[in-house]
Motif scaffolding. Sequence first.
Motif, PDB file in Angstrom:
ATOM      1  N   ILE A 246      38.766  38.634  36.792  1.00  0.00           N
ATOM      2  CA  ILE A 246      38.293  39.764  37.738  1.00  0.00           C
ATOM      3  C   ILE A 246      37.453  39.343  38.911  1.00  0.00           C
ATOM      4  O   ILE A 246      36.590  38.347  38.939  1.00  0.00           O
ATOM      5  CB  ILE A 246      37.641  40.669  36.542  1.00  0.00           C
ATOM      6  CG1 ILE A 246      38.328  41.019  35.358  1.00  0.00           C
ATOM      7  CG2 ILE A 246      37.140  41.957  37.464  1.00  0.00           C
ATOM      8  CD1 ILE A 246      39.459  41.749  35.713  1.00  0.00           C
TER       9      ILE A 246
ATOM     10  N   ARG B  87      38.585  44.232  40.599  1.00  0.00           N
ATOM     11  CA  ARG B  87      39.888  44.575  40.481  1.00  0.00           C
ATOM     12  C   ARG B  87      40.436  43.373  39.757  1.00  0.00           C
ATOM     13  O   ARG B  87      39.772  42.079  40.130  1.00  0.00           O
ATOM     14  CB  ARG B  87      40.589  44.836  41.644  1.00  0.00           C
ATOM     15  CG  ARG B  87      40.072  45.945  42.379  1.00  0.00           C
ATOM     16  CD  ARG B  87      40.683  47.274  42.349  1.00  0.00           C
ATOM     17  NE  ARG B  87      39.767  48.092  41.487  1.00  0.00           N
ATOM     18  CZ  ARG B  87      38.527  48.557  41.446  1.00  0.00           C
ATOM     19  NH1 ARG B  87      38.355  48.754  42.955  1.00  0.00           N
ATOM     20  NH2 ARG B  87      38.012  49.381  40.753  1.00  0.00           N
ATOM     21  N   PRO B  88      41.619  43.290  39.064  1.00  0.00           N
ATOM     22  CA  PRO B  88      42.281  41.906  38.720  1.00  0.00           C
ATOM     23  C   PRO B  88      42.681  41.024  39.779  1.00  0.00           C
ATOM     24  O   PRO B  88      43.600  41.724  40.575  1.00  0.00           O
ATOM     25  CB  PRO B  88      43.451  42.355  37.763  1.00  0.00           C
ATOM     26  CG  PRO B  88      43.064  43.937  37.686  1.00  0.00           C
ATOM     27  CD  PRO B  88      42.412  44.461  38.735  1.00  0.00           C
ATOM     28  N   VAL B  89      42.336  39.871  39.889  1.00  0.00           N
ATOM     29  CA  VAL B  89      42.569  39.125  41.214  1.00  0.00           C
ATOM     30  C   VAL B  89      44.339  39.146  41.637  1.00  0.00           C
ATOM     31  O   VAL B  89      44.717  39.238  42.788  1.00  0.00           O
ATOM     32  CB  VAL B  89      42.122  37.657  41.104  1.00  0.00           C
ATOM     33  CG1 VAL B  89      42.764  36.849  40.245  1.00  0.00           C
ATOM     34  CG2 VAL B  89      42.079  37.090  42.580  1.00  0.00           C
ATOM     35  N   GLU B  90      45.373  39.347  40.616  1.00  0.00           N
ATOM     36  CA  GLU B  90      46.599  39.108  40.923  1.00  0.00           C
ATOM     37  C   GLU B  90      46.952  40.395  41.763  1.00  0.00           C
ATOM     38  O   GLU B  90      48.211  40.324  41.969  1.00  0.00           O
ATOM     39  CB  GLU B  90      47.359  39.057  39.470  1.00  0.00           C
ATOM     40  CG  GLU B  90      47.174  39.985  38.486  1.00  0.00           C
ATOM     41  CD  GLU B  90      45.989  39.934  37.702  1.00  0.00           C
ATOM     42  OE1 GLU B  90      44.991  39.194  37.884  1.00  0.00           O
ATOM     43  OE2 GLU B  90      45.922  40.598  36.739  1.00  0.00           O
TER      44      GLU B  90
END
Lengths: 133, 323, 486
Positions: free
Chosen positions: C402, C48-51
């Motif tokens: 990511i 998943r995208p960290v943000e």
Amino acid sequence: MFEPKMICFYCKWCTYTGADLAGTSRMKYLPNGVVLKSMCSSRIDPQHILEAFKKGADGVLIGGCHYGDCHYVTGNQLTHNRVAMLQKILPDFGIDPHRLRIEWISAAEGAKLVKVINTFTEDLRAMGPRRSK
Amino acid sequence: MAKLKLGMYWAATCGGCDVSVLDTHERLLKIVEAADIYFWPIAMDFKYKDVEAMEDGFLDVCLFNGAIRNSENEHLAKLLRKKSKVMVAYGACAAFGGIPALANFTTREKILEKAYKTTVSTDNPQGVYPQPSTKMPEGEITIPEFYNHVYKLSDIVPVEYTIPGCPPPADLLMTAVEAIVTGKLPPAGSTIAGEKTLCDECPLEKSEKPVINDIKRPFQVIPDGKKCLLEQGLICMGPATRSGCGAACIKVNMPCRGCFGPAKDIKDQGAKMLSALASIVKFDDEQKADQIINSMVDATGTLYRFGGANAILSPRRTEGEKP
Amino acid sequence: MKRITIDPITRLEGHGKIDIFLDDQGNVENAYFQIPELRGFEQFCIGRPVEEMPRITTRLCGVCPGAHHMASAKAVDNVYKADPTPAAKKLRELFYNAHFVHSHIAHFYALGAPDFIVGPEADPAKRNILGVIEKVGLEAGTEVIKHRAYAQKIQEILGGKATHPVCALPGGMSKALKKEERDEMEKWIISTIEFAKFTLKAFEDIVLKNQEYVDLILSDVYKLKTYYIGMVDENNRPNFYHGQIRIVDPDGKEFAKFDQQDYLDHVREHVESWTYLKFPFLKKVGWKGLVDGKESGVVRAAPLARLNVSEGMATPLADAEYKKMFQTLGGKPVHHTLAMHWARIIELMYSAERQLELIRDPEITSPDIRTIPTETPSEGVGILEAPRGTLIHHYKTDSNGILTDVNLIVATVFNNAAMCLDIKSAAQKLIKDGHVTQGILNKVEMAFRAYDPCFACSTNTLPGEMPLIVKLHNADGSLANEWRRD
Ligand code: SF4
Ligand code: SF4
Ligand code: SF4
Ligand code: FES
């Protein structure tokens, strides 16, 4: 030999007419595809494509008009985008994205249609049955 | 009128759905006035045995939250189904799998390995994993085993109503309670929330034929507070998501992630969103379009953030094939 | 050998379990506190995208989503090396203290207080929040609901939603505070300070003036000599959002003080096959099994631990209460588990006062709330104090942000070993010659309720108290007797 099942969505104005042409010209090609006609390739909801896979299709082919030739001007361009996105997510559902194919086939390209079906069938044979059904 | 008999249960859940009941604040007393609660693990002392002892159909309504992740969740779902006239899938987890169903994109084995072996702070040289049964010097002790898949409630038992949201907003809960109390429930199978898409209730300005030239990630832009977020390049699930939250996230400038599930007549929320997105990504140039689409990160995890147990296709990488 | 299985079958339906083994004389040989579930965030967040993590990890727990949201926010700031603007930091801390107010009110009145305000031996049907309202009066009950509602509204205005907020991004916050919102909040916060005073007064009148309760708090049944961990500011006073982590030994002496990114030098987790919950311990002392004392790496977190590791509170009213508590309970550190309830409402006061300081800060309505990250993302740690103790989020990403690795050490997990020990101690001291009563069961239960354990966070089990069923088996496994804490 493994015989794949393919669902083929053709738009009425180009690809379907092209398939007609192949038929009336008595061109021979592999019989693995089940053809569904729609007004435009953009009429095919991504949900239909997922349903086809869910019901067990080994491959899904979408045939539409060449860029610039779509009867509804930009329909096939939207379809292109949808297919590109679907190909991004299919692996997460256990499906090789190569099982979904999009081809621009005009009303005059009966021969191209034959070639596309034959190669796609061969490719699907090589891939073997889907492991997640 | 006789007081309503209510049950609430949590399966694989975060507890937020139960907190949402507390978030009715002073209106909680109204609920207690209209209904007797016969089962509510977070706050009341009725037990599993009490549920078993109930006659079938004893509860008028059961609000069931949380996904189905293990045999015990399943057992309780079946038991409560038997004991309830009306079963409600309460919250995104019960309705669509919710965040826990992101686990469907990985495997049980990988989850165990990460949790007990490879997390950086774990000190486990012997490679001990939790076991269903362990022999201690004093005797054997046991813990349950999990399923490899996270299910939504309606995969397990028939469900009459869905109240979506993560968690459902208090107003929606009050609407549902009102409907139950006055007997004005919509036809079975309905979702108690908005009928339209989130875009319909979103206060931001939308243009006729939007086109985007790139997809942006939320940390890369400061939204202008006026224009539709999707048109500003942010992936916002509004076009595929059911209305009813009052555009809660958008009001603080954050794009929707779809916790209300698919809007009416949509089966697969992710596929619908994908469709909407495809129609605004600059399309008159194939190459440019591909470039934009390829720049999208974690498409599946975004499109199916809350719907991992509700997609048309079963998201199971385990049995699947890799290109 | 006989065995007692305490299977909390309602409020923690199958989500937690205690096995107590008795020897032939009917005395407790050992007790196991088991957590039967796991969800696997550390694995399914990879890719998943960290943000997105601040919005995903909230779902670890619906009771303390604010804590995960903010710990995650601190971690993603660090992943992107994006320092939030001063206004953003203040908004986060304001949000976060509102979160503490909500959580501490909910625990104290709905979960903890029934034992004290209604009474540990009272009719269990009354031993819940409704019983508390009956005892303190509907008017006071309305105040409880009202002030918890204020705290939830503050979070909702800043975070979009009170449960599962969405406002934090790498480098800041998504929405600035409007002037009119500020003015409204100030009124709520002033009222909350009064409410905190009321709560402390109620605790004094009902608990501290009752010798029986004081004896219970000070009894050896609920006493463990452990290390303590908590976050402190530069003057060694608790701060829930920023600061350094401080650990004191069982004598109250500073054992370690470190920055968040160095946590791996100090904390490790041990695995047992009979529970899904891991056991954090102090790396430098080592895992010596389930024992307390200076030689054991067992460390406790949560309100009492935070007060034990600090030297006073940063706000005046809370500081006065802090001094009073340690005076009454015989100096620092306090090892009595039940004192956690008192510590919790002292923190309630601190959070209310701290909110007032922040809301009166002229910068709080500044529109300058975002730093747009420019650096390549890599790795980041975010640590803060959750209502239930020190909370650690640690992420690693590829150069596109990511996630490639995730580590979470959740507050309640820190107290896993201590809860096991407290339960065993309570069982050992209370169950004699195979004799078990209702009251004993509730007292065993009180041992872990004090921690406000939140297993939703750590696994998939849930917060709340655990009504119990105890089965006493004969050595051959047949049922000798059964007690229900109904
Ligand atoms: S729907 Fe959301 S709030 Fe409800 S249990 Fe699931 S994660 Fe928690
Ligand atoms: S896409 Fe999102 S921001 Fe745009 S109108 Fe829909 S809900 Fe609003
Ligand atoms: S905006 Fe979207 S994600 Fe946010 S609460 Fe509404 S439906 Fe859920
Ligand atoms: S009509 Fe052929 S693709 Fe649109």
